[in-house]
Write a protein that holds these residues in place. Structure first.
Motif, PDB file in Angstrom:
ATOM      1  N   GLU A   1       1.019  -1.363   0.056  1.00 28.19           N
ATOM      2  CA  GLU A   1       0.012   0.121   0.005  1.00 28.19           C
ATOM      3  C   GLU A   1       0.943   1.261   0.020  1.00 28.19           C
ATOM      4  O   GLU A   1       2.098   1.041   0.359  1.00 28.19           O
ATOM      5  CB  GLU A   1      -0.940  -0.030   1.268  1.00 28.19           C
ATOM      6  CG  GLU A   1      -1.836  -1.003   1.384  1.00 28.19           C
ATOM      7  CD  GLU A   1      -2.685  -1.061   2.721  1.00 28.19           C
ATOM      8  OE1 GLU A   1      -2.556  -0.031   3.106  1.00 28.19           O
ATOM      9  OE2 GLU A   1      -3.079  -2.036   3.207  1.00 28.19           O
ATOM     10  N   LYS A   2       0.120   2.280   0.060  1.00 31.98           N
ATOM     11  CA  LYS A   2       1.072   3.810  -0.385  1.00 31.98           C
ATOM     12  C   LYS A   2       0.962   4.066   1.348  1.00 31.98           C
ATOM     13  O   LYS A   2       0.279   3.693   2.171  1.00 31.98           O
ATOM     14  CB  LYS A   2      -0.059   4.512  -0.766  1.00 31.98           C
ATOM     15  CG  LYS A   2       0.590   5.917  -1.264  1.00 31.98           C
ATOM     16  CD  LYS A   2      -0.326   6.557  -1.904  1.00 31.98           C
ATOM     17  CE  LYS A   2       0.008   8.199  -2.207  1.00 31.98           C
ATOM     18  NZ  LYS A   2      -0.751   8.778  -2.996  1.00 31.98           N
ATOM     19  N   GLY A   3       2.295   4.682   1.589  1.00 37.59           N
ATOM     20  CA  GLY A   3       2.680   4.944   3.149  1.00 37.59           C
ATOM     21  C   GLY A   3       4.190   5.022   3.304  1.00 37.59           C
ATOM     22  O   GLY A   3       4.793   4.764   2.322  1.00 37.59           O
TER      23      GLY A   3
ATOM     24  N   THR B   1      -2.665   9.608   1.783  1.00 39.34           N
ATOM     25  CA  THR B   1      -2.303   8.931   3.215  1.00 39.34           C
ATOM     26  C   THR B   1      -1.595   9.856   3.948  1.00 39.34           C
ATOM     27  O   THR B   1      -1.423   9.528   5.579  1.00 39.34           O
ATOM     28  CB  THR B   1      -1.329   7.580   2.961  1.00 39.34           C
ATOM     29  OG1 THR B   1      -0.148   8.152   2.320  1.00 39.34           O
ATOM     30  CG2 THR B   1      -2.065   6.652   2.212  1.00 39.34           C
ATOM     31  N   ASP B   2      -1.174  11.171   3.530  1.00 44.08           N
ATOM     32  CA  ASP B   2      -0.426  11.939   4.680  1.00 44.08           C
ATOM     33  C   ASP B   2      -1.583  12.756   5.380  1.00 44.08           C
ATOM     34  O   ASP B   2      -0.920  13.591   6.334  1.00 44.08           O
ATOM     35  CB  ASP B   2       0.358  12.683   3.862  1.00 44.08           C
ATOM     36  CG  ASP B   2       1.442  11.887   3.092  1.00 44.08           C
ATOM     37  OD1 ASP B   2       1.388  10.812   3.168  1.00 44.08           O
ATOM     38  OD2 ASP B   2       2.288  12.697   2.284  1.00 44.08           O
TER      39      ASP B   2
ATOM     40  N   ALA C   1       1.956   2.135  -3.506  1.00 45.13           N
ATOM     41  CA  ALA C   1       2.203   0.692  -3.658  1.00 45.13           C
ATOM     42  C   ALA C   1       2.752   0.167  -4.830  1.00 45.13           C
ATOM     43  O   ALA C   1       2.902   0.812  -5.915  1.00 45.13           O
ATOM     44  CB  ALA C   1       0.413   0.504  -3.994  1.00 45.13           C
TER      45      ALA C   1
ATOM     46  N   GLU D   1      -7.930   8.636  -5.496  1.00 46.72           N
ATOM     47  CA  GLU D   1      -6.818   7.995  -4.580  1.00 46.72           C
ATOM     48  C   GLU D   1      -6.875   8.526  -3.464  1.00 46.72           C
ATOM     49  O   GLU D   1      -6.549   9.826  -3.557  1.00 46.72           O
ATOM     50  CB  GLU D   1      -5.645   7.603  -5.032  1.00 46.72           C
ATOM     51  CG  GLU D   1      -4.790   6.496  -4.296  1.00 46.72           C
ATOM     52  CD  GLU D   1      -3.502   6.167  -4.933  1.00 46.72           C
ATOM     53  OE1 GLU D   1      -3.317   6.598  -5.909  1.00 46.72           O
ATOM     54  OE2 GLU D   1      -2.536   5.506  -4.063  1.00 46.72           O
TER      55      GLU D   1
ATOM     56  N   LYS E   1      -5.808  -2.029  -3.727  1.00 42.98           N
ATOM     57  CA  LYS E   1      -4.871  -2.545  -4.671  1.00 42.98           C
ATOM     58  C   LYS E   1      -5.397  -3.958  -4.568  1.00 42.98           C
ATOM     59  O   LYS E   1      -4.980  -4.738  -5.539  1.00 42.98           O
ATOM     60  CB  LYS E   1      -3.648  -2.239  -4.317  1.00 42.98           C
ATOM     61  CG  LYS E   1      -2.865  -0.914  -4.577  1.00 42.98           C
ATOM     62  CD  LYS E   1      -2.552  -0.901  -5.926  1.00 42.98           C
ATOM     63  CE  LYS E   1      -2.102   0.371  -6.294  1.00 42.98           C
ATOM     64  NZ  LYS E   1      -2.238   1.349  -7.200  1.00 42.98           N
TER      65      LYS E   1
ATOM     66  N   VAL F   1      -7.466   2.343   3.265  1.00 37.10           N
ATOM     67  CA  VAL F   1      -6.775   3.318   1.974  1.00 37.10           C
ATOM     68  C   VAL F   1      -6.935   2.394   0.670  1.00 37.10           C
ATOM     69  O   VAL F   1      -7.011   1.292   0.583  1.00 37.10           O
ATOM     70  CB  VAL F   1      -5.131   3.059   2.380  1.00 37.10           C
ATOM     71  CG1 VAL F   1      -4.377   3.740   1.231  1.00 37.10           C
ATOM     72  CG2 VAL F   1      -4.875   3.746   3.610  1.00 37.10           C
TER      73      VAL F   1
END
Lengths: 216, 468, 746
Positions: free
Chosen positions: A122-124, B409-410, A186, B406, B446, B379
């Motif tokens: 995942e994004k992060g 996340t920040d 991701a 999307e 995803k 997410v």
């Protein structure tokens, strides 16, 4: 992976042994170039990389003139059309450096083809769990052996942290492709794992690259 | 009226609301965004409505230097901080107005932000003005014996109040954000906990002073909306109840007014409590010469005792829920517009008696999260988002409805705010449920898993609104 | 005489010529040319003439050599002397042990098998015949061993553990009550930071030597700054006539003067010029009073074959030891008489000292150094001020005697008694109180009336937010610009706005805690009680004692720029009511370098602290070391100030050092580094030599964080690291927890 494949790959890289590095502004400000197109630049030098690379440009914001240095050696292949004193926004490309690949970079490219790659689900932001982080810092990542299901990373997003188990073949962390704390998308590669039975062949690859690749 | 150019130093729905308010007031604006936020509607709005050079990419919303560099380059005359980020940063506010190229800071004077940002100062100020505060100390305590005596008194005091299991909190006076707080339920453990906390505080904050307070259980969280101009006029826009929160103490539903004694039974005189907290809040606002919008946060104990917690020297997310039940001289009001107007130096031009209240407002915060799993954020990408259109409904969101989005996340995970109005509590709740039924929110991550949201949580909690 | 002998002699003369050429380096000299051509003539001709003729010619050639050597000796420049001292043929400590002492055993070293082969320790004795009686007088011999060019001797550049070994055996000598002879053969200490670091160990040596209760005789051949001082704080300091004693090597001085960086080299002319300006020869140092006597060397310097020289050296060290011993032994009238004994070396003097004599020895040592370098600063106080200062001193001397020594004893007894009684009463009262409470608690109205409950709900009294110090606005905070933290790339710190950073944030990065340098005034305002600071001795002024070229101008500029007259400011002040004496070394005045004026002010401040029984705080806002343009006038401040500190500490004082920004070299290696309580402000650097010097002298490339305070803490050099904003609180805490024996008595 077979040796012949590696040779093929290496030959392919040799055909175009360059990488274009796009230098972007880290933040807003007014720009002033110091280098010109076609000039050669160097990355950080010194035993401890204590000397900065070639000065590329100044970016001035709030009366603070900040130098932008080259992070890699190469030739300035393009300078974007900004005039001295132009205001540029953050993350704007300002110049490009044509960089001849180093041994390490070639190795990194080839290892991507040979190692098992563990990617960001995942994004992060990703961090190693403290125990593994300690081991990596003390002895280097190649001393860390991973088992499937073992909690290896901490994923931090939206001010929350979750533990991430490793999934893949058992093996050592051969190469890191990210810096802990870096913001990743991701599918970005986190690290490459080498199963114990492949260790020998990978060592061969490394040797081969080290002997065959000449740095310019 | 002088035309201003206001830099909106924020993102998402509040940036949208501020830009709209600027347009309504006839001012220009400049917006900023970061790379990961480029799909946010606030960017599209800025480009469409702000004209050329009204949107700038910056490296971070938290970097004051970026904001000010853009402000200077775009020739902005004022800065609106929104909420979060720089809204309550007195240093930022001070820098904005004292730099060699000064700008207007749309918010209270930095000295007020500084004074009310100091919890100890605020508590002492309240006590000076006979405003009730949480029982306990109002200054850092360094002496162990004194701390022990205070703790002992606090236990006795709670017993006398009929509290069966009194608990006290020891807080590092230099701490904040929930750091350096310990609970003690009996005197025997007090000394060891105190020592441990003081050592921690010394290490962490370089100061081992502590505050000792009663822990209040099962309270309701109320707010008083204050609006003041820079010329000494102070009014209020009623109360709000923000008791419905996530487990991490994040607000999920806000309601105005704060209690509803018309149809709900309270164990205390709810109307009087509301009047009292308004009275107290105004008293403090006048004392500090408050000069913009602000929120006085209160906790009300199950027996109806209010205690002042803190003052938020900013516009809040939930400002709209107060606005929707308020009328000024019979007209609708927009508190963000009021904030900008007064921040730029205009006079209020009305007084308390011109302000009236009608009906009930409910605000829902729609978030991609899983309330069942401890409100873990979800997410992924939002594929469908739409909501109905009703005269009693306002929706604020930066999420585009015409293409996938999307979730970055920040930042805080708010996706949309929905404010519904009803002529009474029953109607408001009915409207709320109707909205929650009709809103469409779909998405996928995803791994192909479906979006999780708090819509069901909000529906379930609607029945509990204002019940105490 | 055989042909073989002639050839041998010839070879000897050739070696002599090579040596002469080495000494005069590249310089053209007609005398040398003459020797060269005469030698060449003889070499070409002696095989063709008969033996007697050859012998005659050889003798006249030898005479010519002797004659011209004498002549050349008078032409020696200071730099030539430096070359003499550095020459592999120069006598070394081993030669001295062989030829000056009658017997010796080397301790802890066999050539390269030694903890540090550049430091040599030996127990030796000198045999003296008096009548029929034979006395073997033991001494501890300590000195740097350069050898004759052996690599492992490291040129006499001693590592910290070599100096530690020296100190260990000085203490052994003290226990054994035998004199110490030290021989200084060092170009300077090996400038590494280790466990301990160079500065740390030299400071320890100096501190201990300041109080060593046996006679110390030092003989200088090559006195390279801090490395020399590590064994040279002596009761009698002798110097070889061709030696040098200097704050820095001429090359080092030239590099600084010529602003040479990296791989460039200073010109030979500049180096020569610096060598003579630094006034580093024996004659110079005798005139300035930093050595007591010169031992005459043979022309062009002593080499191992000069046996007469060793005899002379032997006599001199015996005489020096006798003199030191006789000056402290017995009653004073008698002492005067016995001093006359010195003229007759045949008279035996016992070298062991009794208790009283040891006390006198230390007093003499203190006085000896205290008197030095008085000519090297300007005392700008007018006569009235001088009288005032003196009478204040007298008053405090009397007051302290009465207050601390006489009354204290009585009061202690009384107060102990009262404390005991108070304790008893307290126990009794407590019992009564508890039972009273238990009784009263049954009535609920009792609680309600208690004022304490009131405190839970209404405003309490609090004076904690009252300003205790004076507000200060840094000039750095008046500029509207942002500053980038040096850790920004590593820690992600955002740019900081100067008015915030240098204002409320006290120069501390709010993201990573990096401490940007603040002016020393920040500390004066933020550490001490408001309006409590009183400066004293502000009229003691730095000067240019060596008339070092271009330096007077630079000094004037510094004075004008800072408004100070030296780099050292001394104050009396208070921290939360506790009275303290403070010395500040300010970085903006010539990099905080220490010369004669700074040393004198520091000593006077220490003496004031001692007199008034006050804690003494040295705040080092930054020091680049000893001020090189003052030469040995600067170096001598290392032992001088350390002696003052030791005197103060032994009397029960509390000495706290706080380092800030960058602190290096001499001061750290002596009077600062000897404090048992040294702290550093975050982000500061502490060490002996900077990276450039380390690279040049050792060839090591050190990491950029080599001198960081955290490393100094791990190495045990400092005892803690302080956040600047906590300095006042930390100092107060230190004053409370580390009070000296005679402090805080009211």
């Amino acid at each position: 992976m077979k040796t012949s494949n590696i040779k093929e790959l290496l030959d392919k890289i040799k055909e175009n042994p360059y990488k274009t590095i796009v230098v972007k502004t880290p933040h807003c400000g007014t720009i002033e170039f110091v280098v010109g197109e076609g000039e050669e630049v160097k990355g950080p030098r010194g035993k401890y990389k204590e000397q900065p690379g070639t000065l590329l440009a100044y970016l001035t914001r709030e009366n603070n003139q900040k130098p932008l240095y080259a992070q890699e050696r190469g030739i300035i292949s393009k300078i974007y059309p900004f005039q001295k004193g132009d205001f540029v926004e953050a993350n704007t490309p300002i110049l490009e450096i044509k960089h001849y690949l180093t041994k390490e970079e070639v190795l990194e490219l080839i290892l991507k083809e040979t190692l098992y790659l563990f990617r960001a689900p995942e994004k992060g932001k990703y961090y190693f769990v403290p125990e593994i982080d300690k081991r990596i810092k003390a002895k280097g990542c190649q001393k860390v052996k991973l088992h499937p299901g073992e909690e290896v990373l901490i994923l931090s997003r939206m001010k929350r942290e979750t533990f991430l188990p490793y999934e893949g073949p058992e093996g050592i962390i051969y190469h890191l492709y990210f810096k802990p704390g870096q913001s990743l998308n991701a599918e970005d590669i986190l690290f490459g794992v080498c199963p114990p039975e492949d260790l020998e062949s990978i060592k061969e690859v490394v040797l081969k690259v080290k002997s065959e690749w000449e740095e310019k | 009226m002088k035309k201003h150019k206001i830099l909106v130093a924020n993102r998402g729905e509040i940036a949208l609301r501020i830009m709209q308010a600027c347009l309504n007031l006839g001012h220009d604006f400049v917006a900023v965004y970061t790379e990961e936020d480029k799909e946010s509607l606030h960017c599209r709005f800025a480009q469409e409505k702000g004209g050329e050079k009204s949107l700038f990419k910056i490296s971070s919303y938290q970097d004051a230097n970026e904001i000010l560099a853009v402000a200077d380059y775009s020739q902005a005359t004022a800065i609106h901080p929104g909420y979060g980020f720089f809204a309550e940063d007195y240093r930022f506010a001070r820098r904005v107005v004292t730099r060699s190229k000064p700008l207007i800071f749309i918010g209270p004077n930095w000295k007020i932000i500084k004074e009310l940002g100091d919890k100890i100062q605020t508590k002492r100020l309240a006590r000076k003005l006979d405003v009730p505060t949480v029982p306990g100390s109002d200054r850092p305590i360094y002496d162990e014996l004194e701390a022990e005596e205070l703790a002992r008194d606090l236990f006795i005091f709670q017993k006398e109040q009929g509290i069966e299991h009194p608990v006290i909190l020891i807080k590092a006076s230099a701490g904040g954000g929930g750091m350096g707080i310990e609970e003690v339920g009996d005197m025997d453990r007090f000394r060891s906990v105190l020592r441990r906390l003081r050592n921690y505080a010394q290490r962490q904050f370089g100061n081992d002073g502590v505050l000792i307070e009663q822990r209040v259980f099962d309270f309701n969280h109320l707010e008083v909306q204050i609006v003041a101009d820079r010329h000494g006029q102070v009014v209020h826009f009623g109360t709000r109840n923000c008791t419905i929160q996530s487990t991490g103490r994040q607000k999920r539903i806000e309601v105005a007014p704060g209690f509803y004694p018309k149809t709900i039974n309270y164990a205390f005189d709810a109307q009087k409590v509301l009047q009292d907290i308004v009275k107290y809040s105004l008293r403090i606002a006048r004392e500090v010469k408050y000069d913009n919008v602000g929120t006085w946060e209160w906790i009300v104990s199950p027996t109806g005792q209010p205690f002042l917690m803190e003052v938020n020297t900013r516009i809040q997310v939930e400002n709209g829920v107060s606005a929707i039940i308020s009328r000024v001289k019979g007209q609708e009001v927009n508190l963000i517009e009021e904030q900008i107007r007064l921040g730029l130096g205009e006079k209020l031009n009305y007084s308390q008696k011109d302000i009236s209240f009608q009906g009930v407002g409910i605000e829902y915060r729609i978030i991609a999260e899983s309330p069942e799993e401890n409100f873990t954020p979800w997410v992924g990408t939002i594929t469908r988002f739409s909501y109905p259109n009703y005269p009693w409904l306002q929706v604020f969101s930066h999420v585009p409805q015409d293409k996938p989005y999307e979730i970055p996340t920040d930042f805080d995970p708010n996706l949309a705010l929905a404010i519904v109005w009803g002529k009474d509590l029953e109607e408001a709740k009915r409207h709320g449920l109707k909205f929650l039924e009709e809103v469409v929110l779909e998405g996928e991550n995803k791994k192909g898993e479906k979006l999780k949201s708090n819509l069901n949580f909000l529906k379930a909690k609607t029945s509990e609104i204002l019940v105490f | 005489m055989l042909l073989l002998d002639i050839e041998k002699e010839l070879q000897f003369l050739e070696e002599k010529l090579t040596y002469i050429k080495d000494i005069f380096a590249h310089k053209q000299n007609e005398n040398i040319l003459l020797l060269e051509s005469k030698l060449k003539d003889f070499k070409n001709s002696y095989k063709n003439i008969n033996l007697a003729e050859a012998k005659r010619k050889l003798n006249s050639l030898k005479d010519l050599f002797t004659f011209l050597e004498n002549k050349l000796d008078r032409q020696l420049t200071p730099m030539d002397k430096v070359r003499i001292v550095r020459h592999p043929q120069r006598i070394c400590l081993k030669d001295i042990l062989e030829n000056v002492y009658d017997n010796y055993t080397e301790i802890g070293g066999q050539d390269e098998y030694s903890i540090d082969p550049s430091m040599l320790i030996a127990r030796a004795y000198i045999t003296r015949k008096v009548g029929k009686k034979i006395y073997n007088q033991p001494v501890m011999v300590i000195g740097q061993e350069k050898g004759h060019g052996e690599e492992f001797r490291n040129g006499g550049s001693v590592k910290p553990w070599g100096n530690a070994k020296a100190l260990q055996y000085m203490k052994v000598a003290e226990r054994e009550n035998i004199p110490i002879h030290t021989y200084v053969f060092t170009p300077g200490a090996y400038p590494i930071e280790d466990y301990p670091g160079a500065a740390q160990q030299i400071a320890r040596n100096l501190y201990e030597m300041a109080g060593l209760k046996v006679p110390i005789i030092a003989v200088f051949s090559e006195g390279g700054s801090g490395g020399a001082e590590a064994i040279a704080l002596a009761d009698m300091r002798l110097m070889l006539s061709h030696g040098y004693y200097s704050v820095i090597s001429p090359e080092g001085a030239a590099a600084i003067e010529g602003r040479i960086r990296g791989k460039e080299k200073a010109s030979p002319e500049l180096i020569e010029q610096c060598a003579s300006q630094l006034k580093m020869t024996a004659d110079d140092n005798l005139v300035m009073g930093y050595i007591d006597r010169i031992i005459k060397e043979p022309p062009l310097g002593a080499r191992p074959e000069h046996f007469d020289f060793f005899k002379q050296l032997r006599n001199e060290v015996i005489k020096a030891t006798d003199e030191v011993v006789l000056r402290v032994r017995g009653i004073s009238l008698f002492r005067y008489l016995v001093l006359r004994k010195l003229k007759n070396p045949e008279i035996y003097v016992r070298w062991a000292l009794g208790a009283k004599a040891k006390e006198r020895l230390l007093e003499n040592r203190y006085r000896k150094f205290r008197k030095m370098s008085q000519h090297a600063y300007i005392d700008g106080r007018n006569n009235l001020t001088k009288i005032k200062d003196k009478s204040e001193e007298l008053f405090w001397a009397g007051y302290s005697l009465l207050h601390y020594d006489i009354l204290r004893r009585h009061k202690q007894v009384v107060s102990q008694l009262t404390e005991d009684i108070k304790g008893e009463i307290h126990v009794l009262l407590n019992r009564a109180k508890t039972s009273y409470h238990k009784f009263m608690c049954r009535f609920s109205w009792f609680h309600k009336r208690k004022a304490n409950v009131c405190q839970l709900l209404s405003l309490s009294d609090w004076d904690g937010h009252k300003q205790e110090t004076t507000p200060y606005l840094s000039p750095q905070a008046k500029v509207d610009k942002t500053i980038t933290c040096p850790n920004a790339s590593k820690e992600g710190c955002l740019d900081l706005w100067a008015p915030d950073l240098f204002g409320e944030m006290a120069g501390v990065c709010s993201y990573c805690g990096h401490h940007f340098p603040m002016e020393h005034e920040w500390y004066l305002y933020n550490v001490f009680d408001a309006h409590s600071l009183r400066e004293f001795n502000q009229d003691i002024e730095a000067t240019n004692p060596l008339d070092f070229a271009n330096f007077s101008h630079k000094l004037e500029t510094a004075k004008k720029k800072t408004g100070q007259k030296s780099a050292c400011l001394t104050f009396e002040g208070k921290i939360k009511g506790i009275e303290v004496v403070v010395a500040v070394l300010t970085a903006k005045f010539r990099g905080g370098t220490v010369g004669a004026a700074e040393g004198e002010k520091f000593i006077r401040a220490v003496e004031k602290a001692r007199l008034k029984h006050r804690p003494f705080i040295a705040y080092v806002h930054g020091t680049a070391g000893i001020r090189i343009q003052e030469g040995t006038n600067g170096v001598i401040q290392m032992p001088r100030c350390t002696l003052a500190i030791r005197n103060y500490l032994e009397a029960g004082g509390l000495y706290i050092v706080v380092y800030d920004t960058n602190s290096y070299a001499g001061p750290v290696a002596s009077f600062l580094g000897c404090s048992p309580y040294q702290f550093a402000i975050r982000s500061s650097n502490i060490g002996f030599a900077g990276p450039g010097v380390i690279k040049e002298t050792t060839g090591l490339e050190i990491p950029p964080d080599y001198h960081k305070a955290y490393h100094a803490l791990s190495r045990g050099h400092i005892q803690g690291i302080w956040d600047r904003r906590q300095m006042r609180a930390n100092l107060y805490q230190a004053l409370l927890t580390m009070g000296g024996r005679y402090l805080y008595y009211h």
